[in-house]
Design a protein around this motif. Sequence first.
Motif, PDB file in Angstrom:
ATOM      1  N   ALA A 132       0.848  -1.201   0.000  1.00  7.61           N
ATOM      2  CA  ALA A 132       0.000   0.000   0.000  1.00  7.61           C
ATOM      3  C   ALA A 132       0.880   1.247   0.000  1.00  7.61           C
ATOM      4  O   ALA A 132       0.569   2.242  -0.681  1.00  7.61           O
ATOM      5  N   GLY A 133       1.979   1.207   0.728  1.00  7.23           N
ATOM      6  CA  GLY A 133       2.921   2.328   0.727  1.00  7.23           C
ATOM      7  C   GLY A 133       3.551   2.535  -0.634  1.00  7.23           C
ATOM      8  O   GLY A 133       3.683   3.657  -1.119  1.00  7.23           O
ATOM      9  N   TRP A 134       3.933   1.433  -1.257  1.00  3.21           N
ATOM     10  CA  TRP A 134       4.540   1.501  -2.586  1.00  3.21           C
ATOM     11  C   TRP A 134       3.565   2.143  -3.569  1.00  3.21           C
ATOM     12  O   TRP A 134       3.941   2.996  -4.370  1.00  3.21           O
ATOM     13  N   LYS A 135       2.315   1.724  -3.508  1.00  6.11           N
ATOM     14  CA  LYS A 135       1.302   2.259  -4.415  1.00  6.11           C
ATOM     15  C   LYS A 135       1.045   3.742  -4.120  1.00  6.11           C
ATOM     16  O   LYS A 135       0.848   4.533  -5.044  1.00  6.11           O
ATOM     17  N   GLU A 178       2.045  10.387  -3.404  1.00  8.59           N
ATOM     18  CA  GLU A 178       1.632  10.686  -2.037  1.00  8.59           C
ATOM     19  C   GLU A 178       2.690  10.174  -1.069  1.00  8.59           C
ATOM     20  O   GLU A 178       2.497   9.165  -0.382  1.00  8.59           O
ATOM     21  N   ALA A 179       3.809  10.892  -1.006  1.00  8.09           N
ATOM     22  CA  ALA A 179       4.963  10.446  -0.226  1.00  8.09           C
ATOM     23  C   ALA A 179       4.661  10.336   1.260  1.00  8.09           C
ATOM     24  O   ALA A 179       5.111   9.400   1.918  1.00  8.09           O
ATOM     25  N   GLY A 180       3.903  11.279   1.811  1.00  2.85           N
ATOM     26  CA  GLY A 180       3.580  11.228   3.234  1.00  2.85           C
ATOM     27  C   GLY A 180       2.740  10.015   3.578  1.00  2.85           C
ATOM     28  O   GLY A 180       2.981   9.336   4.578  1.00  2.85           O
ATOM     29  N   LEU A 181       1.742   9.730   2.750  1.00  2.56           N
ATOM     30  CA  LEU A 181       0.907   8.558   2.953  1.00  2.56           C
ATOM     31  C   LEU A 181       1.732   7.286   2.804  1.00  2.56           C
ATOM     32  O   LEU A 181       1.583   6.341   3.588  1.00  2.56           O
ATOM     33  N   TYR A 236       2.241   4.180   5.587  1.00  2.19           N
ATOM     34  CA  TYR A 236       2.063   2.738   5.351  1.00  2.19           C
ATOM     35  C   TYR A 236       3.350   1.975   5.651  1.00  2.19           C
ATOM     36  O   TYR A 236       3.313   0.894   6.243  1.00  2.19           O
ATOM     37  N   TYR A 237       4.497   2.528   5.242  1.00  2.90           N
ATOM     38  CA  TYR A 237       5.771   1.860   5.526  1.00  2.90           C
ATOM     39  C   TYR A 237       5.982   1.730   7.038  1.00  2.90           C
ATOM     40  O   TYR A 237       6.443   0.695   7.525  1.00  2.90           O
ATOM     41  N   LEU A 238       5.647   2.793   7.763  1.00  5.01           N
ATOM     42  CA  LEU A 238       5.808   2.743   9.215  1.00  5.01           C
ATOM     43  C   LEU A 238       4.863   1.714   9.848  1.00  5.01           C
ATOM     44  O   LEU A 238       5.233   1.044  10.814  1.00  5.01           O
ATOM     45  N   GLN A 239       3.668   1.594   9.281  1.00  7.12           N
ATOM     46  CA  GLN A 239       2.747   0.568   9.779  1.00  7.12           C
ATOM     47  C   GLN A 239       3.314  -0.827   9.501  1.00  7.12           C
ATOM     48  O   GLN A 239       3.248  -1.714  10.354  1.00  7.12           O
TER      49      GLN A 239
END
Length: 177
Positions: free
Chosen positions: A63-66, A72-75, A79-82
Amino acid sequence: MAAVREMTRLFTAVDERFGGQHGRTALVQYLRSDVAALCRARFRTEDLRRQMLSAGACVAYLAGWKAYDAGEAGLAQRYYLQAYALTPEADNDLHGAFVLRVLAHHGMEVGRPEHSLDLIDEALRRVRGHTDPATESLYVVTRARALAMAGRGREAVAEAARAARIVEGADEREMPF
């Protein structure tokens, strides 16, 4: 968790073939509903629970990659942090290292590399001696880039050369998901 892994492979294949925007909404909905519920579920064994959390981390990473592909770098970072937060619960240090490497790259990509070297150093500490040469070389290349972005050119060149030495003769088919 086998179904979650299969769905992750499916969403990854769509991403690779058609780009990050395809299936993104469906993936996020899948993460928010099915995967989140499964991560909170009870399992017969602790090992099964950890496997589910690890599979959930893979979905969050994707999801972060997408999100990153969508600009949407912040989003993406959230996701990466999650994904990273799930890895200790899953007792999966190597997956945690993978996400740390992604976070280091992300920082460099968005022009915020100030923590990238620390992130990749921690990732390398975790994988050293626990993964194949092809995979380890990816971490070393990331470290070389972080060194270059920190203005440490000589060290960056030396680290890039070390990555080349590590990967010599490695089998790229051994690289992890």
